[in-house]
Motif scaffolding. Structure first.
Motif, PDB file in Angstrom:
ATOM      1  N   SER A 120       0.847  -1.196   0.000  1.00 49.52           N
ATOM      2  CA  SER A 120       0.000   0.000   0.000  1.00 49.52           C
ATOM      3  C   SER A 120       0.878   1.240   0.000  1.00 49.52           C
ATOM      4  CB  SER A 120      -0.917   0.008   1.230  1.00 49.52           C
ATOM      5  OG  SER A 120      -1.620   1.226   1.339  1.00 49.52           O
ATOM      6  N   GLY A 123      -0.727   3.118   3.098  1.00 51.31           N
ATOM      7  CA  GLY A 123      -0.792   2.390   4.362  1.00 51.31           C
ATOM      8  C   GLY A 123      -2.098   2.609   5.098  1.00 51.31           C
ATOM      9  N   THR A 146       4.940  -0.175   2.405  1.00 51.93           N
ATOM     10  CA  THR A 146       4.143   1.043   2.364  1.00 51.93           C
ATOM     11  C   THR A 146       4.987   2.235   1.922  1.00 51.93           C
ATOM     12  OG1 THR A 146       4.581   1.841   4.623  1.00 51.93           O
ATOM     13  CG2 THR A 146       2.870   0.138   4.373  1.00 51.93           C
ATOM     14  N   CYS A 160       7.420  -4.009   8.611  1.00 53.55           N
ATOM     15  CA  CYS A 160       7.070  -3.130   7.493  1.00 53.55           C
ATOM     16  C   CYS A 160       8.333  -2.566   6.845  1.00 53.55           C
ATOM     17  CB  CYS A 160       6.169  -1.990   7.971  1.00 53.55           C
ATOM     18  SG  CYS A 160       5.712  -0.832   6.667  1.00 53.55           S
ATOM     19  N   SER A 162       9.088   0.560   4.655  1.00 56.49           N
ATOM     20  CA  SER A 162       8.481   1.819   4.232  1.00 56.49           C
ATOM     21  C   SER A 162       9.430   2.563   3.299  1.00 56.49           C
ATOM     22  CB  SER A 162       8.122   2.683   5.439  1.00 56.49           C
ATOM     23  OG  SER A 162       9.268   2.978   6.208  1.00 56.49           O
TER      24      SER A 162
END
Length: 215
Positions: A120, A123, A146, A160, A162
């Motif tokens: 995503s 997120g 994300t 995660c 990022s």
């Protein structure tokens, strides 16, 4: 013409900056994910992947590399892009709402120890947040990719990666690089033969692998 060139330079600079940060702070994590995925899939585990829009396409890109191959010949592994089952997707969205689109499939297909990867750029997609909650409750390893933190999906996933960029396009492009590196790390581990028992000579490995055909 000048404006379009300026925009192109800005786009490339945005990607260069994001990849520079990823190279410094994300490569170890992706290599770790690839190694851990290589302990799950070869023993019968499964990868589930989901995203929306362009991230859905990237989720399906990843599963195709695992069911097919990335660069070299190897066994096929179980990997499912949850958006690609159109009858299930439309039935779930119609009967339960779009927010349950992935959570219900995670409940159906996921088993303890499996891996769920959620992609995503923001997120914040409710259907991915619900999938993360369902996956963790069912004992899956939930990994998210994300855009910048903080965001709700990063907080709900077990781990995660990022990407530090305010551009949706840049985040998606960096995610694709990360997915390819994940496949490289996975292949590096699964290509290594297990140690032979004492006194047993392992069979010779092939000297060359069939090259990957261009898409």
């Amino acid at each position: 013409m000048i404006d379009s060139l300026r925009a192109a330079h800005q786009h490339c600079q945005s990607l260069q900056d994001a990849l520079g940060h990823f190279r410094e702070h994300g490569l170890r994590q992706i290599a770790d994910w690839g190694g851990r995925l290589a302990t799950v899939l070869p023993v019968g585990g499964r990868l589930l992947a989901a995203g929306n829009g362009g991230s859905a396409a990237q989720a399906q890109h990843l599963t195709a590399e695992l069911v097919g191959r990335y660069q070299h010949e190897r066994p096929a592994y179980s990997a499912i892009a949850l958006h690609a089952e159109t009858s299930s997707v439309t039935a779930i969205a119609n009967d339960y709402g779009f927010e349950e689109l992935y959570a219900r499939q995670v409940a159906a297909h996921g088993r303890p120890g499996d891996v769920l990867i959620l992609l995503s750029t923001s997120g914040r997609s409710p259907n991915l947040l619900a999938a993360a909650d369902t996956g963790r409750a069912a004992g899956l390893q939930v990994w998210a990719m994300t855009g910048p933190r903080p965001n709700p999906l990063a907080a709900r996933a077990d781990e995660c990666l990022s990407i530090r960029s305010g551009s949706t396009a840049t985040v998606q492009e960096a995610h694709l690089v990360a997915l390819h590196l994940l496949c490289e790390a996975f292949d590096a581990v699964t290509a290594s033969p297990p140690p032979a028992p004492a006194g047993v000579t392992a069979p010779p490995r092939p000297t060359a692998a069939r090259p990957r055909r261009p898409a």
